[in-house]
Design a protein around this motif. Structure first.
Motif, mmCIF file in Angstrom:
data_model
loop_
_atom_site.group_PDB
_atom_site.id
_atom_site.type_symbol
_atom_site.label_atom_id
_atom_site.label_comp_id
_atom_site.label_asym_id
_atom_site.label_seq_id
_atom_site.Cartn_x
_atom_site.Cartn_y
_atom_site.Cartn_z
ATOM 1 N N SER A 24 1.024 -1.256 0.113
ATOM 2 C CA SER A 24 0.052 0.043 -0.114
ATOM 3 C C SER A 24 0.816 1.335 0.115
ATOM 4 O O SER A 24 1.990 1.269 0.476
ATOM 5 C CB SER A 24 -0.759 -0.094 1.269
ATOM 6 N N ALA A 25 0.260 2.267 -0.506
ATOM 7 C CA ALA A 25 1.176 3.538 -0.945
ATOM 8 C C ALA A 25 1.079 4.308 0.572
ATOM 9 O O ALA A 25 0.825 5.522 0.585
ATOM 10 C CB ALA A 25 0.568 4.354 -1.764
ATOM 11 N N VAL A 26 1.699 3.719 1.676
ATOM 12 C CA VAL A 26 1.923 4.367 2.695
ATOM 13 C C VAL A 26 3.437 4.679 3.081
ATOM 14 O O VAL A 26 4.400 4.012 2.877
ATOM 15 C CB VAL A 26 1.340 3.574 3.909
ATOM 16 N N ARG A 27 3.736 6.136 3.406
ATOM 17 C CA ARG A 27 5.132 6.571 3.850
ATOM 18 C C ARG A 27 5.290 6.390 5.274
ATOM 19 O O ARG A 27 6.291 5.979 5.679
ATOM 20 C CB ARG A 27 5.256 7.948 3.261
ATOM 21 N N PHE A 28 4.383 7.239 6.237
ATOM 22 C CA PHE A 28 4.550 6.999 7.460
ATOM 23 C C PHE A 28 3.388 6.381 8.085
ATOM 24 O O PHE A 28 2.520 6.531 7.924
ATOM 25 C CB PHE A 28 4.838 8.489 7.872
ATOM 26 N N ILE A 29 3.812 5.636 9.255
ATOM 27 C CA ILE A 29 2.581 5.195 10.274
ATOM 28 C C ILE A 29 3.134 5.791 11.395
ATOM 29 O O ILE A 29 4.201 5.368 12.127
ATOM 30 C CB ILE A 29 2.639 3.885 10.291
ATOM 31 N N LYS A 30 2.261 6.851 12.141
ATOM 32 C CA LYS A 30 2.542 7.423 13.484
ATOM 33 C C LYS A 30 2.056 6.376 14.601
ATOM 34 O O LYS A 30 0.857 5.840 14.482
ATOM 35 C CB LYS A 30 1.939 8.823 13.631
ATOM 36 N N VAL A 31 2.849 5.835 15.535
ATOM 37 C CA VAL A 31 2.495 5.011 16.573
ATOM 38 C C VAL A 31 2.678 5.637 18.011
ATOM 39 O O VAL A 31 3.610 6.515 18.269
ATOM 40 C CB VAL A 31 3.367 3.745 16.490
ATOM 41 N N ALA A 32 1.631 5.423 18.742
ATOM 42 C CA ALA A 32 1.493 6.020 20.197
ATOM 43 C C ALA A 32 1.219 4.743 21.281
ATOM 44 O O ALA A 32 0.753 3.882 20.775
ATOM 45 C CB ALA A 32 0.331 7.168 20.381
ATOM 46 N N ILE A 33 1.582 5.035 22.394
ATOM 47 C CA ILE A 33 1.305 4.343 23.716
ATOM 48 C C ILE A 33 -0.202 4.830 23.968
ATOM 49 O O ILE A 33 -0.275 5.737 24.796
ATOM 50 C CB ILE A 33 2.392 4.143 24.497
ATOM 51 N N PRO A 67 6.011 12.261 22.921
ATOM 52 C CA PRO A 67 6.671 11.501 22.191
ATOM 53 C C PRO A 67 5.820 10.329 21.285
ATOM 54 O O PRO A 67 4.691 10.356 21.513
ATOM 55 C CB PRO A 67 7.135 10.359 23.433
ATOM 56 N N ALA A 68 6.579 10.003 20.363
ATOM 57 C CA ALA A 68 6.018 8.985 19.282
ATOM 58 C C ALA A 68 6.750 8.099 18.489
ATOM 59 O O ALA A 68 8.049 8.406 18.720
ATOM 60 C CB ALA A 68 4.780 9.755 18.370
ATOM 61 N N TYR A 69 6.387 7.111 18.096
ATOM 62 C CA TYR A 69 7.141 6.203 16.982
ATOM 63 C C TYR A 69 6.597 6.698 15.576
ATOM 64 O O TYR A 69 5.466 6.933 15.392
ATOM 65 C CB TYR A 69 7.167 4.779 17.212
ATOM 66 N N VAL A 70 7.480 6.634 14.691
ATOM 67 C CA VAL A 70 7.145 6.587 13.422
ATOM 68 C C VAL A 70 7.819 5.336 12.424
ATOM 69 O O VAL A 70 8.862 5.424 12.441
ATOM 70 C CB VAL A 70 7.435 7.888 12.623
ATOM 71 N N LEU A 71 7.007 4.833 12.002
ATOM 72 C CA LEU A 71 7.467 3.812 10.942
ATOM 73 C C LEU A 71 7.452 4.258 9.601
ATOM 74 O O LEU A 71 6.350 4.708 9.026
ATOM 75 C CB LEU A 71 6.557 2.464 10.858
ATOM 76 N N ALA A 72 8.532 4.409 8.922
ATOM 77 C CA ALA A 72 8.639 5.059 7.577
ATOM 78 C C ALA A 72 9.362 4.274 6.537
ATOM 79 O O ALA A 72 10.268 3.664 6.834
ATOM 80 C CB ALA A 72 9.665 6.405 8.014
ATOM 81 N N ARG A 73 8.454 4.259 5.410
ATOM 82 C CA ARG A 73 9.170 3.445 4.369
ATOM 83 C C ARG A 73 10.545 4.415 3.677
ATOM 84 O O ARG A 73 10.380 5.689 3.383
ATOM 85 C CB ARG A 73 8.117 3.517 3.166
ATOM 86 N N ILE A 74 11.411 3.645 3.517
ATOM 87 C CA ILE A 74 12.582 4.398 3.012
ATOM 88 C C ILE A 74 12.537 4.530 1.505
ATOM 89 O O ILE A 74 12.750 5.488 1.016
ATOM 90 C CB ILE A 74 13.947 3.416 3.223
ATOM 91 N N GLY A 75 12.004 3.472 0.578
ATOM 92 C CA GLY A 75 11.867 3.757 -0.747
ATOM 93 C C GLY A 75 10.454 3.955 -1.174
ATOM 94 O O GLY A 75 9.765 4.383 -0.540
ATOM 95 N N SER A 76 9.985 3.692 -2.326
ATOM 96 C CA SER A 76 8.906 3.548 -3.223
ATOM 97 C C SER A 76 8.043 2.176 -2.554
ATOM 98 O O SER A 76 8.804 1.435 -2.451
ATOM 99 C CB SER A 76 8.685 3.881 -4.535
ATOM 100 N N PRO A 77 6.649 2.229 -2.716
ATOM 101 C CA PRO A 77 5.982 0.907 -2.410
ATOM 102 C C PRO A 77 6.367 -0.205 -3.415
ATOM 103 O O PRO A 77 6.209 -1.375 -2.951
ATOM 104 C CB PRO A 77 4.403 1.506 -2.681
ATOM 105 N N LYS A 78 6.935 0.060 -4.492
ATOM 106 C CA LYS A 78 7.238 -0.926 -5.405
ATOM 107 C C LYS A 78 8.705 -1.566 -4.844
ATOM 108 O O LYS A 78 8.908 -2.620 -5.364
ATOM 109 C CB LYS A 78 7.556 -0.448 -6.838
#
Length: 356
Positions: A24-33, A67-78
């Motif tokens: 899926s075309a997701v760049r960032f996922i913000k994560v919190a507790i 505070p937060a975590y961010v899961l970040a995709r480094i390249g493109s979805p492909k």
């Protein structure tokens, strides 16, 4: 789930990340507790070709003091093989509990989602640490050779001169680990900061470090830990190094003292891991001592060693650190008096009997 904090991954976050990895075309996922669980606080789609192109969006996605975590995709979805980077955003202005909670949960987050998906990690204490320029500097540090101290540079120059002269002798002190590298590994930024923060604290705190797949010393958890809870917080099976700061009034004329001790813990690990951790134990102590050189609390010269973490209690710490005892140290020339106040006598040694 994080053994130190008891916080696990929510089903919603797990499904969102799985979908993102699948393409899926997701760049960032913000994560919190929230409510003792790691949850998704929103996603941001890919717009640029690379992570650097979209990093500017984090300036509005993140809060200044939260505070937060961010899961970040480094390249493109492909480009599925490029992987993800786990960003731990813990502002200096956040409260102490928030700092400790997020520091102790980061490792659990990546492990629960699958460590193989994450090719890098980034620790940020302000939004300035996650700009395109800061990220470029982060990548440059990882690819650049590690800086040497004056002593290490001197040894390297001597060995280079010996090789140039055709010599092959490296001396008995050139200890090597299982892959042929000199003992003493790279510390992650999080691990360094956690140990330095320990030196500036005032209470009872526990920092656990471990060695990841890239042979880097990383932070597993950092939390407040009363001495009676110590044995419960120590991993029973996973190998690790522990730094424990203990505030007490034993053996100090001023009535207040804070010892920071290292506790190597690898007795139940596999043979390969035991060898790696045991080789690093001495180097770890010396490097940590340098990190704490200018701190209010300093590293104890004594390392606490045990094959059974359950025996880590106040009495054991006092015994291992030599606190609260009135016995004279070996070689002091004094001895325990006998009843009645008479000093112990010394019997004249008898020679061997004569053969007849």
């Amino acid at each position: 789930m994080s053994a130190a904090s008891g916080i696990g991954i929510s089903k919603d976050l797990s499904e969102i990340f799985a979908s993102a990895v699948a393409g899926s075309a997701v760049r960032f996922i913000k994560v919190a507790i929230e409510n003792e669980s790691l949850v998704s606080r929103g996603t941001t789609d890919v717009e640029g070709a690379t992570l650097e192109d979209d990093l500017g969006k984090l300036q509005t996605l993140l809060e200044d003091n939260e505070p937060a975590y961010v899961l970040a995709r480094i390249g493109s979805p492909k480009a599925k093989d490029v992987g993800w980077i786990a960003i731990s955003y813990v502002p200096d202005t956040a409260n102490v509990r928030g700092k400790m909670l997020y520091a102790s949960t980061r490792s659990a987050l990546t492990k629960s989602l699958g460590s193989a998906h994450f090719s890098d990690s980034l620790f940020a204490t302000s939004k300035a640490d996650i700009t395109p320029r800061a990220y470029a500097a982060h990548k440059a540090r990882h690819t650049a050779p590690q800086p040497l101290s004056a002593r290490e540079q001197e040894i390297a120059d001597v060995r280079a001169a010996e090789r140039a002269a055709g010599g092959t002798y490296e001396g008995s002190t050139a200890r090597r680990n299982h892959v042929g590298q000199t003992v003493g590994m790279t510390w992650s930024d999080e691990a360094k900061k956690a140990v330095k923060d320990l030196g500036q604290g005032s209470g009872n705190e526990l920092v656990l470090l471990s060695i990841d797949d890239t042979e880097t010393l990383v932070l597993s958890s950092a939390s407040e830990c009363p001495v009676e809870e110590l044995s419960k917080r120590i991993p029973k099976s996973d190998p690790s190094f522990a730094f424990y700061a203990w505030s007490h009034d034993h053996g100090s004329p001023s009535g207040a003292k804070r010892d920071i001790s290292t506790v190597p813990l690898f007795q139940k690990a596999q043979v390969k891991n035991r060898m790696i951790y045991s080789l690093q134990a001495r180097a770890l102590h010396h490097i940590a001592k340098s990190h704490l050189a200018d701190m209010p609390s300093v590293l104890s010269e004594r390392k606490i060693e045990t094959s059974d973490p359950t025996e880590l209690n106040e009495g054991f710490l006092k015994s291992e650190l030599g606190l609260g005892t009135s016995a004279s140290p070996p070689g002091s020339g004094t001895s325990t008096p006998r009843p009645g106040g008479q000093a112990p006598g010394f019997a004249r040694p008898k020679g061997p009997g004569r053969k007849r």
